[in-house]
Write a protein that holds these residues in place. Sequence first.
Motif, PDB file in Angstrom:
ATOM      1  N   UNK A 145      23.626  -2.502  22.591  1.00 44.55           N
ATOM      2  CA  UNK A 145      23.914  -3.762  21.924  1.00 44.55           C
ATOM      3  C   UNK A 145      23.667  -4.959  22.804  1.00 44.55           C
ATOM      4  N   UNK A 146      23.294  -6.034  22.153  1.00 45.91           N
ATOM      5  CA  UNK A 146      23.028  -7.286  22.826  1.00 45.91           C
ATOM      6  C   UNK A 146      24.334  -7.904  23.299  1.00 45.91           C
ATOM      7  N   UNK A 147      24.328  -8.499  24.468  1.00 42.54           N
ATOM      8  CA  UNK A 147      25.517  -9.167  24.977  1.00 42.54           C
ATOM      9  C   UNK A 147      26.547  -8.215  25.542  1.00 42.54           C
ATOM     10  N   UNK A 148      26.127  -6.969  25.839  1.00 38.80           N
ATOM     11  CA  UNK A 148      27.061  -5.984  26.371  1.00 38.80           C
ATOM     12  C   UNK A 148      26.442  -5.295  27.573  1.00 38.80           C
ATOM     13  N   UNK A 149      27.300  -4.856  28.482  1.00 36.18           N
ATOM     14  CA  UNK A 149      26.810  -4.174  29.672  1.00 36.18           C
ATOM     15  C   UNK A 149      27.828  -3.137  30.095  1.00 36.18           C
ATOM     16  N   UNK A 150      27.352  -1.974  30.440  1.00 35.19           N
ATOM     17  CA  UNK A 150      28.202  -0.915  30.961  1.00 35.19           C
ATOM     18  C   UNK A 150      28.486  -1.223  32.427  1.00 35.19           C
ATOM     19  N   UNK A 151      29.752  -1.448  32.799  1.00 35.55           N
ATOM     20  CA  UNK A 151      30.114  -1.801  34.167  1.00 35.55           C
ATOM     21  C   UNK A 151      31.397  -1.090  34.559  1.00 35.55           C
ATOM     22  N   UNK A 152      31.347  -0.316  35.623  1.00 36.78           N
ATOM     23  CA  UNK A 152      32.528   0.352  36.158  1.00 36.78           C
ATOM     24  C   UNK A 152      33.323   1.076  35.076  1.00 36.78           C
ATOM     25  N   UNK A 168      31.468  -7.509  27.362  1.00 42.22           N
ATOM     26  CA  UNK A 168      30.904  -8.228  26.221  1.00 42.22           C
ATOM     27  C   UNK A 168      31.089  -9.726  26.424  1.00 42.22           C
ATOM     28  N   UNK A 169      30.067 -10.495  26.056  1.00 44.09           N
ATOM     29  CA  UNK A 169      30.142 -11.948  26.162  1.00 44.09           C
ATOM     30  C   UNK A 169      30.721 -12.505  24.871  1.00 44.09           C
ATOM     31  N   UNK A 170      31.701 -13.369  25.002  1.00 43.18           N
ATOM     32  CA  UNK A 170      32.287 -14.079  23.878  1.00 43.18           C
ATOM     33  C   UNK A 170      31.759 -15.503  23.930  1.00 43.18           C
ATOM     34  N   UNK A 171      30.939 -15.873  22.959  1.00 41.21           N
ATOM     35  CA  UNK A 171      30.330 -17.202  22.921  1.00 41.21           C
ATOM     36  C   UNK A 171      31.233 -18.144  22.123  1.00 41.21           C
ATOM     37  N   UNK A 172      31.760 -19.166  22.789  1.00 43.93           N
ATOM     38  CA  UNK A 172      32.553 -20.172  22.079  1.00 43.93           C
ATOM     39  C   UNK A 172      31.616 -21.203  21.460  1.00 43.93           C
ATOM     40  N   UNK A 173      32.120 -21.919  20.461  1.00 38.71           N
ATOM     41  CA  UNK A 173      31.323 -22.985  19.856  1.00 38.71           C
ATOM     42  C   UNK A 173      30.954 -24.030  20.897  1.00 38.71           C
ATOM     43  N   UNK A 174      31.907 -24.338  21.808  1.00 41.18           N
ATOM     44  CA  UNK A 174      31.656 -25.332  22.845  1.00 41.18           C
ATOM     45  C   UNK A 174      30.519 -24.886  23.768  1.00 41.18           C
ATOM     46  N   UNK A 175      30.535 -23.613  24.154  1.00 46.37           N
ATOM     47  CA  UNK A 175      29.497 -23.109  25.050  1.00 46.37           C
ATOM     48  C   UNK A 175      28.135 -23.145  24.367  1.00 46.37           C
ATOM     49  N   UNK A 176      28.085 -22.763  23.115  1.00 57.22           N
ATOM     50  CA  UNK A 176      26.820 -22.829  22.373  1.00 57.22           C
ATOM     51  C   UNK A 176      26.319 -24.276  22.302  1.00 57.22           C
ATOM     52  N   UNK A 188      35.322 -17.145  32.452  1.00 56.10           N
ATOM     53  CA  UNK A 188      36.605 -16.468  32.578  1.00 56.10           C
ATOM     54  C   UNK A 188      36.402 -15.040  32.119  1.00 56.10           C
ATOM     55  N   UNK A 189      37.244 -14.158  32.612  1.00 54.41           N
ATOM     56  CA  UNK A 189      37.176 -12.772  32.178  1.00 54.41           C
ATOM     57  C   UNK A 189      38.525 -12.369  31.616  1.00 54.41           C
ATOM     58  N   UNK A 190      38.484 -11.815  30.417  1.00 54.68           N
ATOM     59  CA  UNK A 190      39.689 -11.328  29.753  1.00 54.68           C
ATOM     60  C   UNK A 190      39.442  -9.864  29.434  1.00 54.68           C
ATOM     61  N   UNK A 191      39.893  -8.991  30.314  1.00 51.03           N
ATOM     62  CA  UNK A 191      39.612  -7.568  30.142  1.00 51.03           C
ATOM     63  C   UNK A 191      38.127  -7.320  30.216  1.00 51.03           C
ATOM     64  N   UNK A 192      37.572  -6.775  29.140  1.00 47.15           N
ATOM     65  CA  UNK A 192      36.141  -6.475  29.101  1.00 47.15           C
ATOM     66  C   UNK A 192      35.315  -7.644  28.582  1.00 47.15           C
TER      67      UNK A 192
END
Length: 111
Positions: A11-18, A23-31, A80-84
């Motif tokens: 899937x797009x916006x996801x990466x297997x790490x440790x 997963x990236x969460x895109x906020x309206x502000x960031x977009x 920021x990182x919130x869990x995954x």
Amino acid sequence: MGRADAAHFEGEGKRWTDGYIMEIIWTDYMRYRAELRGFDLRDIEHILLHGNERYNDAATGRRIAVGIGGSARLLMIPFEQDGENLIPVTVHVTTRQQVSLRVKTGRFTHE
């Protein structure tokens, strides 16, 4: 998302790490900021998920990803990182000198 088998990674916006899928969460502000500044979200995504230059920002408490974006520009992405979940806050062009100075003064520390 949570813990998963490597076979479930896709899937797009996801990466297997440790052992976790990030997963990236895109906020309206960031977009909005990315569009306003002419950045492609795919470049930002690549830096966040695959970049290996990361810092902690002592002034903001945020994590920082640095990498080359489109048009060979050096991008700095506070997140920021919130869990995954990785939640990019903003993005802007920077210089190697600016990053080095922040490391030298202690504002940025390597992860």
